[in-house]
Design an enzyme around this catalytic site. Structure first.
Site, PDB file in Angstrom:
ATOM      1  N   ASP A  62      22.272  -2.779   6.867  1.00  0.00           N
ATOM      2  CA  ASP A  62      21.348  -4.017   7.048  1.00  0.00           C
ATOM      3  C   ASP A  62      21.932  -4.936   7.992  1.00  0.00           C
ATOM      4  OD1 ASP A  62      19.714  -2.586   4.866  1.00  0.00           O
ATOM      5  OD2 ASP A  62      20.224  -4.044   3.245  1.00  0.00           O
TER       6      ASP A  62
ATOM      7  N   GLU B 117      23.724  -4.996  10.548  1.00  0.00           N
ATOM      8  CA  GLU B 117      23.307  -4.631  12.145  1.00  0.00           C
ATOM      9  C   GLU B 117      21.839  -4.724  12.170  1.00  0.00           C
ATOM     10  OE1 GLU B 117      25.621  -0.683  13.530  1.00  0.00           O
ATOM     11  OE2 GLU B 117      24.944  -0.206  11.246  1.00  0.00           O
ATOM     12  N   TYR B 118      21.023  -4.724  11.305  1.00  0.00           N
ATOM     13  CA  TYR B 118      19.673  -4.891  11.766  1.00  0.00           C
ATOM     14  C   TYR B 118      19.365  -6.451  11.772  1.00  0.00           C
ATOM     15  CZ  TYR B 118      14.530  -5.344  10.360  1.00  0.00           C
ATOM     16  OH  TYR B 118      13.455  -5.582  10.541  1.00  0.00           O
ATOM     17  N   ASP B 119      20.117  -7.157  10.554  1.00  0.00           N
ATOM     18  CA  ASP B 119      19.926  -8.522  10.692  1.00  0.00           C
ATOM     19  C   ASP B 119      20.559  -9.223  12.040  1.00  0.00           C
ATOM     20  OD1 ASP B 119      19.010  -8.446   8.034  1.00  0.00           O
ATOM     21  OD2 ASP B 119      20.890  -8.798   6.950  1.00  0.00           O
TER      22      ASP B 119
ATOM     23  N   LEU C 227     -15.236   3.843  -4.605  1.00  0.00           N
ATOM     24  CA  LEU C 227     -15.466   5.415  -4.713  1.00  0.00           C
ATOM     25  C   LEU C 227     -16.118   5.467  -6.324  1.00  0.00           C
ATOM     26  CD1 LEU C 227     -11.810   6.399  -3.687  1.00  0.00           C
ATOM     27  CD2 LEU C 227     -14.001   7.116  -2.859  1.00  0.00           C
TER      28      LEU C 227
ATOM     29  N   GLU D 157      -5.405  13.215  -2.770  1.00  0.00           N
ATOM     30  CA  GLU D 157      -4.216  12.279  -2.545  1.00  0.00           C
ATOM     31  C   GLU D 157      -4.106  11.395  -3.627  1.00  0.00           C
ATOM     32  OE1 GLU D 157      -5.868   9.224   0.729  1.00  0.00           O
ATOM     33  OE2 GLU D 157      -6.241  11.394   1.408  1.00  0.00           O
TER      34      GLU D 157
ATOM     35  N   LYS E 245      -4.141   7.878  -5.740  1.00  0.00           N
ATOM     36  CA  LYS E 245      -4.853   6.773  -5.772  1.00  0.00           C
ATOM     37  C   LYS E 245      -3.931   5.702  -6.276  1.00  0.00           C
ATOM     38  CE  LYS E 245      -9.236   4.559  -7.378  1.00  0.00           C
ATOM     39  NZ  LYS E 245      -8.721   3.429  -7.583  1.00  0.00           N
TER      40      LYS E 245
ATOM     41  N   ASP F 210      -3.083   1.970  -6.822  1.00  0.00           N
ATOM     42  CA  ASP F 210      -3.850   0.650  -7.611  1.00  0.00           C
ATOM     43  C   ASP F 210      -3.244  -0.594  -6.848  1.00  0.00           C
ATOM     44  OD1 ASP F 210      -5.378  -0.590  -9.143  1.00  0.00           O
ATOM     45  OD2 ASP F 210      -4.058  -0.198 -10.840  1.00  0.00           O
TER      46      ASP F 210
ATOM     47  N   TYR G 297      -4.861   5.156   3.857  1.00  0.00           N
ATOM     48  CA  TYR G 297      -5.657   6.236   3.361  1.00  0.00           C
ATOM     49  C   TYR G 297      -6.899   6.642   4.178  1.00  0.00           C
ATOM     50  CZ  TYR G 297      -8.134   2.806   0.934  1.00  0.00           C
ATOM     51  OH  TYR G 297      -8.945   1.361   0.582  1.00  0.00           O
TER      52      TYR G 297
ATOM     53  N   LYS H 110     -10.073   9.314 -12.392  1.00  0.00           N
ATOM     54  CA  LYS H 110      -9.092   8.119 -12.789  1.00  0.00           C
ATOM     55  C   LYS H 110      -8.471   8.780 -14.049  1.00  0.00           C
ATOM     56  CE  LYS H 110      -9.616   4.333 -12.143  1.00  0.00           C
ATOM     57  NZ  LYS H 110     -10.670   3.189 -11.983  1.00  0.00           N
TER      58      LYS H 110
ATOM     59  N   CYS I 246      -6.509 -22.673 -41.952  1.00  0.00           N
ATOM     60  CA  CYS I 246      -6.192 -22.644 -40.525  1.00  0.00           C
ATOM     61  C   CYS I 246      -4.451 -22.747 -40.192  1.00  0.00           C
ATOM     62  CB  CYS I 246      -7.026 -23.794 -39.861  1.00  0.00           C
ATOM     63  SG  CYS I 246      -6.452 -23.954 -38.103  1.00  0.00           S
TER      64      CYS I 246
ATOM     65  N   CYS J 248      -4.008 -26.396 -38.362  1.00  0.00           N
ATOM     66  CA  CYS J 248      -4.375 -27.737 -39.226  1.00  0.00           C
ATOM     67  C   CYS J 248      -4.153 -27.575 -40.626  1.00  0.00           C
ATOM     68  CB  CYS J 248      -5.528 -28.221 -38.503  1.00  0.00           C
ATOM     69  SG  CYS J 248      -7.023 -27.473 -39.151  1.00  0.00           S
TER      70      CYS J 248
ATOM     71  N   CYS K 208     -12.011 -21.893 -38.166  1.00  0.00           N
ATOM     72  CA  CYS K 208     -11.558 -23.310 -38.592  1.00  0.00           C
ATOM     73  C   CYS K 208     -12.595 -24.453 -38.370  1.00  0.00           C
ATOM     74  CB  CYS K 208     -10.243 -23.684 -37.886  1.00  0.00           C
ATOM     75  SG  CYS K 208      -9.730 -25.219 -38.140  1.00  0.00           S
TER      76      CYS K 208
ATOM     77  N   CYS L 223      -9.149 -30.101 -35.278  1.00  0.00           N
ATOM     78  CA  CYS L 223      -7.916 -29.312 -35.540  1.00  0.00           C
ATOM     79  C   CYS L 223      -7.513 -29.263 -33.873  1.00  0.00           C
ATOM     80  CB  CYS L 223      -8.495 -28.035 -35.766  1.00  0.00           C
ATOM     81  SG  CYS L 223      -7.368 -26.643 -35.588  1.00  0.00           S
TER      82      CYS L 223
HETATM   83  S1  IVH Z   1     -10.753   6.181  -0.214  1.00  0.00           S
HETATM   84  C1  IVH Z   1     -14.601   5.624   1.688  1.00  0.00           C
HETATM   85  N1  IVH Z   1      -8.137   6.996  -1.022  1.00  0.00           N
HETATM   86  O1  IVH Z   1      -9.360   2.963  -4.568  1.00  0.00           O
HETATM   87  C2  IVH Z   1     -13.339   5.925   0.781  1.00  0.00           C
HETATM   88  N2  IVH Z   1      -9.237   4.942  -1.652  1.00  0.00           N
HETATM   89  O2  IVH Z   1     -11.998   2.698  -6.354  1.00  0.00           O
HETATM   90  C3  IVH Z   1     -12.955   4.663   0.483  1.00  0.00           C
HETATM   91  N3  IVH Z   1      -7.644   3.693  -3.292  1.00  0.00           N
HETATM   92  O3  IVH Z   1     -11.552   0.684  -2.535  1.00  0.00           O
HETATM   93  C4  IVH Z   1     -11.512   5.041  -0.392  1.00  0.00           C
HETATM   94  N4  IVH Z   1      -5.938   4.889  -3.218  1.00  0.00           N
HETATM   95  O4  IVH Z   1      -9.067   0.372  -2.356  1.00  0.00           O
HETATM   96  C5  IVH Z   1      -9.167   5.822  -0.988  1.00  0.00           C
HETATM   97  N5  IVH Z   1      -6.049   7.267  -1.468  1.00  0.00           N
HETATM   98  C6  IVH Z   1      -6.955   6.567  -1.533  1.00  0.00           C
HETATM   99  C7  IVH Z   1      -6.949   5.680  -2.652  1.00  0.00           C
HETATM  100  C8  IVH Z   1      -8.023   4.570  -2.328  1.00  0.00           C
HETATM  101  C9  IVH Z   1      -6.363   3.813  -3.563  1.00  0.00           C
HETATM  102  C10 IVH Z   1      -8.591   2.488  -3.708  1.00  0.00           C
HETATM  103  C11 IVH Z   1      -9.526   1.618  -2.494  1.00  0.00           C
HETATM  104  C12 IVH Z   1     -10.916   1.693  -2.900  1.00  0.00           C
HETATM  105  C13 IVH Z   1     -10.628   2.118  -4.430  1.00  0.00           C
HETATM  106  C14 IVH Z   1     -11.981   2.590  -5.042  1.00  0.00           C
END
Ligand code: IVH
Length: 674
Positions: free
Chosen positions: A41, A43-45, A91, A121, A123, A125, A233, A321, A415, A418, A433, A438
């Protein structure tokens, strides 16, 4: 290597800056995208400091793609809107195997084949963004927004360390929009929340909110301090290169320097996908960030095109999901909170557990019925989860694990804030209440009292009410009528004009109709319409107060709950106190009689002595019905004195004050309009 900046010429600086930028970007990539740092780190800095020093000496050499530009910029007033030429779609969701099988069947039917590949793949959040590069240089970053129009968060995305400012590799498309998710790692989220709480701020509910709140900052210097990451993605607009499969796109994005969806794997057939979903469902916590499902996408781009999209989502992809995560814990206590509207909410306090990226230790139990349904007791073992991934809820009680030391919970009938009555009206699930003063509900009550359909104290906004209550200047709505100029001038952003307007409005409100007043009191179940019925029927607050439940029920359209609510309202000592304060302040508490055209509307008539043809009460009622007033004593404002037989001291006083005195016969003529 430490460079002696003072000795560097312009030409040398140009060369050095180019090398430094390349090396810094390379190590950035190794550190933030690959998690495989090759240098210390320190060296990078040092390299970073050298770059900044050189750019400071030769500002004309600063370019937007320099790593020095990641520190953020002065705040914007607002975000500009960016139109996505290729919409950022959402989606569709699958919640179980059946949904996945149906999705696959639909695609097979549409494509008229079974031989095609999917890519699955993880997903992530977080929050979707689209980053546009032209000739390999980052020129714009935008949020998804409504899918067609997003916000221009270019300055913010530039501060995110694993987003290349300049693309890597030999094949650089003319234009490419890289799409992905902005996320915050769970450990960074926890650190951020700790720091916020230490500084008296409110914590973010989950990593997704933290990521969104950090990215959508008008001051990108704040974003720069938050540890955000992007995982890509897919792509949006692209020029100068084309792909045959989605998997190829992901590989290409990797080459350009992006982190891409973890666990992206092509696979054949829905059974393999179901197996994967099952596996990841049980391994979702193995990742440093929140994963809320698995996305499956048809791999071949030509087939994706054939399948097309609805206005919201592609037909070639779906999100499986993960079911909400559940955890077992023990109830330590059940407390009762009083909300702004007076509803008592029981809340279970339990031993902290980690759920979907955050630590939870309480869950609302909603109401008495829910407590009964769950059969929950203090010290019970329970299963909790997050509803909609945000709000913790109790799923069930593990009755088989119940020990000797559990205690039942009873909803209080007072309550907890009060101490006044807490009532559960028939047919209602909530316990309330009913005390209008209150402290838990006072602001909401005053806001309602001052609202347009109630007392219409127009100048009194919510912020002023907040301050008046917080500074303890008022503690219920009747206090409004005792406000003084000095009280108002103590408030922030209060000038004389506003202060005068508020006081004037408050004065004017004293003459609002009885129906407005009844509505303003905020009695449970008494809306504008019901208030009007009560005003018409009872004609005064006093009459409404003493009306029996049967009398109230006799009004067409009024049911037992409202009748009960009225009786309970007037049974509260606190409420009666407030009504007294309102009356003393001069608020009109009777129904307006149409006095405008009545003949005695300007008269104040006092009676003295005995009348032959009327009782005193009858005579007074006649005057009142004709619009006159009938005070008991004589003052300078008395207009007429009616003298019967054996008049008392009032007669003398009338003489002294030179007030008109009339006989009973003259009074008779007066009332028949003679
Ligand atoms: S593909 C046209 N791939 O999930 C396809 N979305 O619930 C567009 N998201 O709006 C999305 N991981 O923000 C895709 N591996 C993944 C994802 C992903 C998270 C989110 C993305 C999308 C939302 C839909």
């Amino acid at each position: 290597m430490k460079i002696d900046i003072s000795a560097v010429s312009y030409e040398e600086a140009k060369d050095l800056i180019k090398k430094l930028r390349y090396t810094i970007q390379h190590h950035n990539y190794l550190y933030y995208t690959r998690n495989e740092p090759e240098i210390l780190d320190r060296e990078y800095d040092q390299m970073f400091q050298d770059l900044i020093a050189l750019e400071k000496k030769f500002p004309s050499l600063i370019t937007p793609d320099s790593p020095s530009q990641r520190v953020g910029a002065p705040p914007l007033k607002e975000f500009k809107t960016v139109q996505h030429k290729i919409p950022m779609l959402s989606l569709g969701n699958a919640f179980n195997n059946e949904d996945l099988i149906n999705f696959d069947k639909r695609i097979q039917k549409e494509l008229k084949t079974e031989t095609f590949q999917y890519v699955t793949e993880l997903k992530m959040d977080g929050l979707a963004v689209s980053i546009r590069y032209e000739n390999g240089v980052l020129i714009q970053g935008a949020t998804r927004g409504n899918g067609v129009n997003g916000e221009d968060v270019s300055l913010n995305v530039k501060t995110i360390k694993n987003i290349p400012l300049k693309l890597f590799g030999n094949t650089i498309p003319l234009v490419i929009e890289v799409r992905g998710e902005i996320i915050m790692y769970k450990k960074d989220f926890e650190e951020l929340n700790k720091e916020r709480e230490k500084n008296g701020g409110s914590p973010f509910a989950n990593p997704r909110n933290a990521a969104a709140g950090s990215l959508r900052q008008l001051d990108s210097r704040i974003t720069a301090q938050r540890k955000l990451q992007m995982i890509s993605y897919g792509i949006g607009e692209i020029e100068g290169i084309s792909f045959e499969t989605h998997f190829e796109i992901l590989k290409f994005l990797k080459k350009l320097g992006f982190k891409t969806s973890p666990e992206a794997t092509p696979c054949n057939g829905i059974n393999e996908i179901i197996e994967r979903c099952d596996y990841y469902k049980n391994h979702r916590n193995d990742y440093p960030f929140e994963a809320d499902g698995i996305v499956l996408k048809v791999n071949e781009i030509a087939l994706q095109k054939k399948l097309g999209a609805t206005s919201h989502e592609p037909r070639w992809a779906i999100a499986y999901k993960f079911p909400p995560e559940e955890a077992e814990t023990t109830v330590k206590n059940i407390i009762v909170q009083v909300g702004r509207t007076g509803i008592l909410t029981p809340v279970a306090i339990f031993d902290s557990v980690g759920l979907e990226g955050s630590i939870v230790s309480r869950a609302t139990l909603h109401n008495e019925d829910q407590i009964k349904r769950l059969g929950i007791r203090i010290n019970d073992k329970i299963i909790v989860r997050k509803a909609g991934s945000v709000i913790p809820e109790v799923v069930k009680v593990l009755k088989e694990k119940r020990s000797q030391n559990t205690q039942p919970f009873k909803m209080p009938d007072k309550c907890p804030v009060c101490g006044d009555l807490a009532i559960r009206f028939e047919g209602e699930s909530a316990t309330r209440c009913i005390n209008v003063s209150c402290p838990a509900q006072v602001k909401e009550r005053i806001i309602h009292f001052a609202s347009r359909n109630a007392m219409d104290i127009d100048a009194l906004g919510d912020k002023i009410i907040d301050q008046l209550v917080d500074k303890k200047i008022i503690s219920d709505y009747s206090d409004l009528y005792y406000l003084k100029k000095e009280d108002l001038l103590k408030l922030e952003r209060m000038g004389e004009t506003l202060e005068e307007k508020i006081l004037r409005n408050i004065q004017q409100s004293k003459n609002k109709s009885l129906s407005n007043l009844i509505y303003a009191l905020g009695i449970f179940q008494v809306g504008k319409y019901t208030a009007n019925l009560f005003a018409k029927t009872f004609k005064s607050i006093d009459a409404l107060k003493v009306a029996t439940e049967d009398e109230i029920l006799a009004i067409e359209g009024i049911g037992p709950i409202t009748a009960q609510s009225i009786k309970k309202f007037f049974s509260s000592k606190q409420n009666i106190e407030i009504l007294k304060k309102l009356k003393t302040a001069g608020i009109k508490m009777e129904e307006e009689t149409k006095t405008q055209n009545l003949p005695l509307r300007r008269e104040k008539i006092v009676f003295t002595g005995t009348l032959k043809n009327f009782s005193r009460g009858e005579a007074q009622n006649i005057v009142k019905n004709l619009g006159g007033e009938v005070p008991d004593t004589i003052t300078k404002t008395t207009t007429i004195v009616v003298a019967g037989e054996k008049p008392g001291s009032k007669y003398k006083k009338a003489k002294t004050l030179e007030i008109k005195i009339i006989s009973e016969d003259e009074f008779k003529k007066l009332i028949i309009g003679g």
